[in-house]
Design a protein around this motif. Structure first.
Motif, PDB file in Angstrom:
ATOM      1  N   MET A 420      -1.700 -13.293  16.229  1.00  8.77           N
ATOM      2  CA  MET A 420      -2.155 -14.031  15.052  1.00  8.77           C
ATOM      3  C   MET A 420      -3.685 -14.043  14.978  1.00  8.77           C
ATOM      4  O   MET A 420      -4.266 -13.735  13.929  1.00  8.77           O
ATOM      5  N   LEU A 421      -4.370 -14.401  16.060  1.00  2.81           N
ATOM      6  CA  LEU A 421      -5.825 -14.484  16.053  1.00  2.81           C
ATOM      7  C   LEU A 421      -6.448 -13.116  15.765  1.00  2.81           C
ATOM      8  O   LEU A 421      -7.429 -13.020  15.025  1.00  2.81           O
ATOM      9  N   GLN A 422      -5.852 -12.075  16.326  1.00  2.00           N
ATOM     10  CA  GLN A 422      -6.372 -10.737  16.091  1.00  2.00           C
ATOM     11  C   GLN A 422      -6.266 -10.364  14.604  1.00  2.00           C
ATOM     12  O   GLN A 422      -7.194  -9.799  14.025  1.00  2.00           O
ATOM     13  N   ALA A 427      -8.899  -9.753   9.265  1.00  2.00           N
ATOM     14  CA  ALA A 427      -8.991 -10.091   7.844  1.00  2.00           C
ATOM     15  C   ALA A 427     -10.388 -10.594   7.487  1.00  2.00           C
ATOM     16  O   ALA A 427     -10.935 -10.266   6.427  1.00  2.00           O
ATOM     17  N   ILE A 428     -10.976 -11.390   8.362  1.00  2.00           N
ATOM     18  CA  ILE A 428     -12.308 -11.942   8.101  1.00  2.00           C
ATOM     19  C   ILE A 428     -13.394 -10.908   8.362  1.00  2.00           C
ATOM     20  O   ILE A 428     -14.383 -10.808   7.614  1.00  2.00           O
ATOM     21  N   GLY A 429     -13.202 -10.117   9.398  1.00  2.00           N
ATOM     22  CA  GLY A 429     -14.229  -9.174   9.830  1.00  2.00           C
ATOM     23  C   GLY A 429     -15.025  -9.795  10.963  1.00  2.00           C
ATOM     24  O   GLY A 429     -15.658 -10.848  10.776  1.00  2.00           O
ATOM     25  N   ASN A 460     -14.257 -14.915  -1.446  1.00  2.00           N
ATOM     26  CA  ASN A 460     -12.978 -14.914  -2.145  1.00  2.00           C
ATOM     27  C   ASN A 460     -12.065 -13.802  -1.649  1.00  2.00           C
ATOM     28  O   ASN A 460     -10.843 -13.975  -1.544  1.00  2.00           O
ATOM     29  N   MET A 461     -12.659 -12.650  -1.342  1.00  2.00           N
ATOM     30  CA  MET A 461     -11.847 -11.544  -0.836  1.00  2.00           C
ATOM     31  C   MET A 461     -11.282 -11.867   0.542  1.00  2.00           C
ATOM     32  O   MET A 461     -10.136 -11.515   0.851  1.00  2.00           O
ATOM     33  N   ILE A 462     -12.069 -12.570   1.368  1.00  2.00           N
ATOM     34  CA  ILE A 462     -11.565 -12.997   2.674  1.00  2.00           C
ATOM     35  C   ILE A 462     -10.392 -13.964   2.493  1.00  2.00           C
ATOM     36  O   ILE A 462      -9.381 -13.889   3.201  1.00  2.00           O
ATOM     37  N   PHE A 463     -10.525 -14.904   1.533  1.00  2.00           N
ATOM     38  CA  PHE A 463      -9.418 -15.803   1.199  1.00  2.00           C
ATOM     39  C   PHE A 463      -8.155 -14.988   0.926  1.00  2.00           C
ATOM     40  O   PHE A 463      -7.072 -15.273   1.437  1.00  2.00           O
ATOM     41  N   THR A 464      -8.301 -13.980   0.100  1.00  2.00           N
ATOM     42  CA  THR A 464      -7.161 -13.161  -0.296  1.00  2.00           C
ATOM     43  C   THR A 464      -6.527 -12.483   0.909  1.00  2.00           C
ATOM     44  O   THR A 464      -5.304 -12.501   1.080  1.00  2.00           O
ATOM     45  N   LYS A 465      -7.357 -11.870   1.735  1.00  2.00           N
ATOM     46  CA  LYS A 465      -6.832 -11.164   2.908  1.00  2.00           C
ATOM     47  C   LYS A 465      -6.134 -12.108   3.878  1.00  2.00           C
ATOM     48  O   LYS A 465      -5.098 -11.764   4.462  1.00  2.00           O
ATOM     49  N   LEU A 466      -6.701 -13.318   4.046  1.00  2.00           N
ATOM     50  CA  LEU A 466      -6.085 -14.277   4.966  1.00  2.00           C
ATOM     51  C   LEU A 466      -4.718 -14.740   4.465  1.00  2.00           C
ATOM     52  O   LEU A 466      -3.772 -14.901   5.244  1.00  2.00           O
ATOM     53  N   GLY A 471       2.575 -15.202   8.469  1.00  2.00           N
ATOM     54  CA  GLY A 471       2.610 -16.497   9.115  1.00  2.00           C
ATOM     55  C   GLY A 471       1.619 -17.512   8.603  1.00  2.00           C
ATOM     56  O   GLY A 471       1.738 -18.701   8.891  1.00  2.00           O
ATOM     57  N   ILE A 472       0.589 -17.085   7.838  1.00  2.00           N
ATOM     58  CA  ILE A 472      -0.394 -18.011   7.303  1.00  2.00           C
ATOM     59  C   ILE A 472       0.237 -18.862   6.212  1.00  2.00           C
ATOM     60  O   ILE A 472       0.873 -18.361   5.291  1.00  2.00           O
TER      61      ILE A 472
END
Length: 480
Positions: A420-422, A427-429, A460-466, A471-472
């Motif tokens: 999960m953390l990976q 997703a965040i970079g 916003n793009m990070i929001f989308t990827k997360l 599981g999120i």
């Protein structure tokens, strides 16, 4: 046909420039016509008849007035006639308006057409005999009608880059099948396709272009390699092609609702129009017309939600428009979306038969740039309302560090699992992560992660990827 003057109109005349007042009244007239059209389709018949009569007597007016009325007709009344399938009225409105708006070009095209038609008419007669013989051999009962393109149609073709010398399909042949069995239309097309080489084929029977218009349209190479457009339809389709909705519905039965807009949609759209009239001055008629044109005439896309629900959208609609079509809440808090499984920006223009999922976050609020790619009446209305009522409310507080980067803390919750953390870090970079606080217990995962990015778009793009990480369950900004 006129808007009633307000009681304070005399005072307005003192304050408001006469030209601006004229534009304001015209914009209000457009609003009245449109709202009346939606509530009772017969209203537009009277308006179109009135406008056609005006054009037929336009020679009594001064040249500048002639051109003004002609251009307004092309921009506003011709698309209305087109949308309602009134082909004969549309053609006369176009040609008369073209004549008064650009007489020199009209006359030049008319002269060229007369010369070309004399050369082309004998060819059409030969071609029609070949068609008749082929259909008769297969016992397809029919009759032919020949129609020619009018001056304004040729003008539009020239605008698209063609020259008069390159245009050879001045005539269209209409094959009217003497039956209401649509399969005979397809059989007739099969006969033609086996006899001549086809350039193109469009099926407006299975997929009507307008609400009531149906026809098979094909372009064939005739003798000597000249192209001729062929339209194939039944007698009922022919009547509807000529008379539009007036042939389809009884106008004596009372009000006929022309379009599928709810009363609340009409109320909202009318409210927006009134605001635009009062706020935008001379730009108001253009803005209102753009909105009407998109929402009234350009409904050709069918798209689907994640759950398979069907939505009808205009050409040029974006993910943002689709979000507001679902409901106001989804539109106001959308981040991006998935189109056929791929992540796309809110400005992405959707296509026919796309399957769409909108991604939202309660922390996201509308941005002014959204107005640049919102086209549907719902998206435009709700955004206009938001920026009008809450212009003093800004986006969630943004912290800038010394390098002018945006610093923010994200609270991420979900189901704990291996990797999960990976996946979150990916997703965040990794380059964007500054601090990580984690808590994992009882199969649940919670993390407060401080990040730095270059812009809110990146955030916003990070929001989308997360939100699409397995599981999120949720992502929030928890900036102080």
């Amino acid at each position: 046909t006129k808007i009633d003057e307000k009681e304070d109109s005399i005072a307005e005349e003192i304050i408001i420039d006469p030209a601006k007042k004229k534009l304001r009244i015209k914009a209000q007239t457009y609003r009245k016509i449109f709202l009346s059209l939606v509530k009772d389709i017969r209203v537009i018949l009277i308006k179109l008849a009135d406008r056609l009569h005006n054009l037929r007597t336009l020679h009594y007016l001064k040249p500048e007035k002639q051109k003004e009325i002609a251009l307004e007709t092309l921009n506003f009344y011709v698309p209305l006639a087109h949308r309602l399938g009134l082909s004969k009225i549309k053609m006369e409105l176009e040609n008369r308006s073209f004549y008064y708006s650009d007489r020199n070009t009209y006359e030049a095209i008319r002269t060229s057409l007369n010369e070309k038609r004399r050369d082309f008419i004998d060819y059409i007669k030969v071609f029609s005999d070949l068609i008749q013989n082929g259909l008769n051999e297969k016992n397809i009962s029919h009759y032919l009608s020949i129609i020619h393109k009018h001056e304004y149609e040729i003008f539009r073709m020239i605008q698209e880059g063609k020259s008069i010398s390159e245009i050879d399909n001045f005539y269209s042949m209409v094959i009217i099948i003497r039956t209401e069995d649509v399969h005979e239309c397809y059989r007739a097309h099969g006969v033609l396709a086996n006899t001549f080489n086809a350039v193109s084929f469009v099926d407006y029977i299975a997929n009507p272009k307008l609400d009531w218009y149906k026809s098979l349209t094909t372009e064939l190479f005739g003798p000597d390699g000249k192209k001729v457009e062929i339209l194939i339809r039944t007698e009922e389709m022919e009547k509807i092609a000529e008379e539009g909705f007036a042939a389809k519905f009884s106008l004596r039965s009372g009000r006929i609702r022309a379009l599928e807009f709810s009363d609340i949609d009409l109320e909202h759209w009318g409210e927006w129009m009134q605001d635009i009239i009062e706020e935008e001055g001379e730009n108001a008629p253009h803005m209102i017309w753009d909105s009407i044109k998109v929402n009234l005439f350009d409904h050709e896309l069918i798209v689907f939600s994640k759950n398979g629900e069907q939505y009808k959208m205009p050409n040029g609609a974006t993910l943002l428009d689709f979000a507001f079509t679902i409901n106001e809440e989804t539109g106001m808090h959308c981040i991006s979306g998935k189109v056929n499984g791929s992540i796309k920006d809110l400005s992405y223009k959707i296509a026919h038969k796309d399957q769409i999922e909108i991604i939202t976050s309660p922390k996201i609020m509308p941005k002014p740039e959204w107005l640049e790619f919102a086209v549907t009446h719902r998206a435009v209305y709700f955004l206009h309302k938001y920026f009008k009522s809450y212009s003093d409310i800004k986006s969630p507080k943004i912290k800038l560090n010394g390098n002018n980067k945006i610093s923010s803390r994200l609270l991420i919750k979900g189901d704990d699992r291996e990797g999960m953390l990976q996946d979150i870090s990916s997703a965040i970079g990794m380059a964007n992560i500054r601090r990580v606080n984690l808590d994992s217990s009882a199969g649940l995962f919670a993390g407060a992660i401080t990040i730095e990015v270059d812009s809110e778009d990146d955030l916003n793009m990070i929001f989308t990827k997360l939100l699409i990480v397995k599981g999120i369950r949720g992502v929030e900004r928890i900036d102080d």
